[in-house]
Design a protein around this motif. Sequence first.
Motif, mmCIF file in Angstrom:
data_model
loop_
_atom_site.group_PDB
_atom_site.id
_atom_site.type_symbol
_atom_site.label_atom_id
_atom_site.label_comp_id
_atom_site.label_asym_id
_atom_site.label_seq_id
_atom_site.Cartn_x
_atom_site.Cartn_y
_atom_site.Cartn_z
ATOM 1 N N ASN A 133 5.145 -16.729 21.619
ATOM 2 C CA ASN A 133 5.657 -17.711 22.763
ATOM 3 C C ASN A 133 6.592 -17.123 22.592
ATOM 4 O OD1 ASN A 133 3.054 -18.569 23.207
ATOM 5 N ND2 ASN A 133 3.499 -20.481 21.683
ATOM 6 N N GLU A 134 8.067 -17.882 23.329
ATOM 7 C CA GLU A 134 9.164 -17.711 23.502
ATOM 8 C C GLU A 134 9.872 -18.789 23.030
ATOM 9 O OE1 GLU A 134 10.544 -15.847 26.935
ATOM 10 O OE2 GLU A 134 8.760 -14.461 27.032
ATOM 11 N N ILE A 135 10.811 -19.075 23.027
ATOM 12 C CA ILE A 135 12.062 -20.221 22.471
ATOM 13 C C ILE A 135 11.796 -21.255 23.971
ATOM 14 C CG2 ILE A 135 13.267 -18.961 22.730
ATOM 15 C CD1 ILE A 135 15.448 -20.724 21.045
ATOM 16 N N GLY A 136 11.660 -21.727 23.830
ATOM 17 C CA GLY A 136 11.878 -23.284 24.853
ATOM 18 C C GLY A 136 10.367 -23.091 25.479
ATOM 19 N N ILE A 161 21.932 -16.615 20.097
ATOM 20 C CA ILE A 161 22.279 -16.634 18.588
ATOM 21 C C ILE A 161 21.324 -15.722 17.674
ATOM 22 C CG2 ILE A 161 20.205 -18.228 16.813
ATOM 23 C CD1 ILE A 161 19.573 -19.600 20.301
ATOM 24 N N ALA A 162 21.487 -14.797 18.255
ATOM 25 C CA ALA A 162 20.905 -13.193 17.312
ATOM 26 C C ALA A 162 22.103 -12.738 16.994
ATOM 27 C CB ALA A 162 19.999 -12.704 17.304
ATOM 28 N N ARG A 163 23.457 -12.240 18.167
ATOM 29 C CA ARG A 163 24.877 -11.752 18.077
ATOM 30 C C ARG A 163 25.748 -12.290 17.749
ATOM 31 N NH1 ARG A 163 22.991 -10.259 23.231
ATOM 32 N NH2 ARG A 163 24.630 -11.964 23.276
ATOM 33 N N VAL A 164 26.031 -13.667 17.357
ATOM 34 C CA VAL A 164 26.696 -14.833 16.729
ATOM 35 C C VAL A 164 25.952 -15.027 15.155
ATOM 36 C CG1 VAL A 164 27.089 -15.758 18.676
ATOM 37 C CG2 VAL A 164 25.726 -16.974 17.269
ATOM 38 N N GLU A 165 27.180 -15.428 14.238
ATOM 39 C CA GLU A 165 27.208 -15.852 12.910
ATOM 40 C C GLU A 165 26.121 -17.035 12.711
ATOM 41 O OE1 GLU A 165 31.836 -18.385 13.378
ATOM 42 O OE2 GLU A 165 31.255 -16.676 12.106
ATOM 43 N N PRO A 166 25.360 -18.024 12.155
ATOM 44 C CA PRO A 166 25.133 -18.830 11.857
ATOM 45 C C PRO A 166 25.261 -19.795 11.708
ATOM 46 C CG PRO A 166 24.467 -17.276 10.192
ATOM 47 C CD PRO A 166 26.149 -16.603 10.512
ATOM 48 N N ALA A 167 26.727 -20.370 11.840
ATOM 49 C CA ALA A 167 27.393 -22.010 12.036
ATOM 50 C C ALA A 167 27.336 -21.586 13.787
ATOM 51 C CB ALA A 167 29.205 -21.846 11.820
ATOM 52 N N VAL A 186 13.542 -18.659 15.627
ATOM 53 C CA VAL A 186 14.617 -18.117 16.309
ATOM 54 C C VAL A 186 14.731 -16.359 16.141
ATOM 55 C CG1 VAL A 186 16.466 -17.744 18.136
ATOM 56 C CG2 VAL A 186 15.620 -19.771 18.189
ATOM 57 N N LEU A 187 15.436 -16.452 15.062
ATOM 58 C CA LEU A 187 15.418 -14.999 14.689
ATOM 59 C C LEU A 187 14.453 -14.295 14.609
ATOM 60 C CD1 LEU A 187 18.452 -15.235 12.183
ATOM 61 C CD2 LEU A 187 19.145 -14.621 14.687
ATOM 62 N N ALA A 188 13.306 -14.678 13.990
ATOM 63 C CA ALA A 188 11.931 -14.386 13.287
ATOM 64 C C ALA A 188 10.942 -13.589 14.518
ATOM 65 C CB ALA A 188 11.586 -15.157 12.079
ATOM 66 N N ARG A 189 11.578 -14.243 15.903
ATOM 67 C CA ARG A 189 10.461 -13.918 16.804
ATOM 68 C C ARG A 189 10.813 -12.656 17.258
ATOM 69 N NH1 ARG A 189 8.638 -18.211 19.374
ATOM 70 N NH2 ARG A 189 9.495 -20.660 18.790
ATOM 71 N N PRO A 190 9.470 -12.110 17.453
ATOM 72 C CA PRO A 190 8.981 -10.100 18.089
ATOM 73 C C PRO A 190 10.321 -10.425 19.260
ATOM 74 C CG PRO A 190 7.686 -10.890 18.070
ATOM 75 C CD PRO A 190 8.763 -12.331 17.483
ATOM 76 N N PRO A 191 10.895 -9.701 20.247
ATOM 77 C CA PRO A 191 11.820 -9.211 21.258
ATOM 78 C C PRO A 191 10.513 -9.694 22.127
ATOM 79 C CG PRO A 191 13.131 -8.059 19.806
ATOM 80 C CD PRO A 191 11.549 -8.134 18.941
ATOM 81 N N ALA A 192 10.471 -10.049 22.975
ATOM 82 C CA ALA A 192 9.828 -10.374 24.820
ATOM 83 C C ALA A 192 9.391 -8.572 25.223
ATOM 84 C CB ALA A 192 10.167 -11.400 25.325
#
Length: 219
Positions: free
Chosen positions: A3-6, A86-92, A122-128
């Motif tokens: 499933n995708e986010i949202g 979300i995957a590209r930016v820093e955690p904060a 979100v980071l753990a989800r595989p790319p669609a």
Amino acid sequence: MDNEIGEERILLLDPVDRISEILFGLIMAVTIVGSLSIATAGQSDVRTIMAAALGCNLAWGLVDAVMYLVRTATERTRNRALAKRIARVEPAKGRDLVARALPDAFASIVTQDEIEGMRRNVLARPPAKHGVLRPRDFLEALAVFLMVAVATFPVVVPFMLMSDIAQAMRFSRAITLAMLFVAGFALGRRAGYARPVRTGILMAVFGAVLITVVKALGG
């Protein structure tokens, strides 16, 4: 998880969305029929009115189905883009993106730890790997089309059974108001109102006022 986010926000035949669309379809059908009844006054050819009203219902269902696909594709594309950000930016920054994506009712009650857990999910989800639209989406769009078309069909039934256009119009409007009441009642129950009957009555009154306005404007 596949499933995708949202994606949980896009539900097949969401009650509120579907009831609202049925309401719009009902109002559109009765206004079109009202206009045609004046245009063909004194004629015995009821088929013209019936065909036009059915065409109105089918057109509305088709538009509704197409917009369902558009909304689905748009929402999935937006969510995929959000997941990539979300995957590209820093955690904060990622937590901030997650928090801003939450509905207001939830954003005010979740903790930072919970938001961090969402970010990690979100980071753990595989790319669609599939397109934004899937075969099931087209089946859902077909269901939307059929639901809207069938739900507004009773407005036309009097013209099938009666040769008197004026009498058929009165019955058609009565059926419409009754269906508006049922739809309003369903919305009231869905919203959790203590007295959903009031919502049904208000919806029927709204329909009656709209029909009156349409007649006053020449429909």
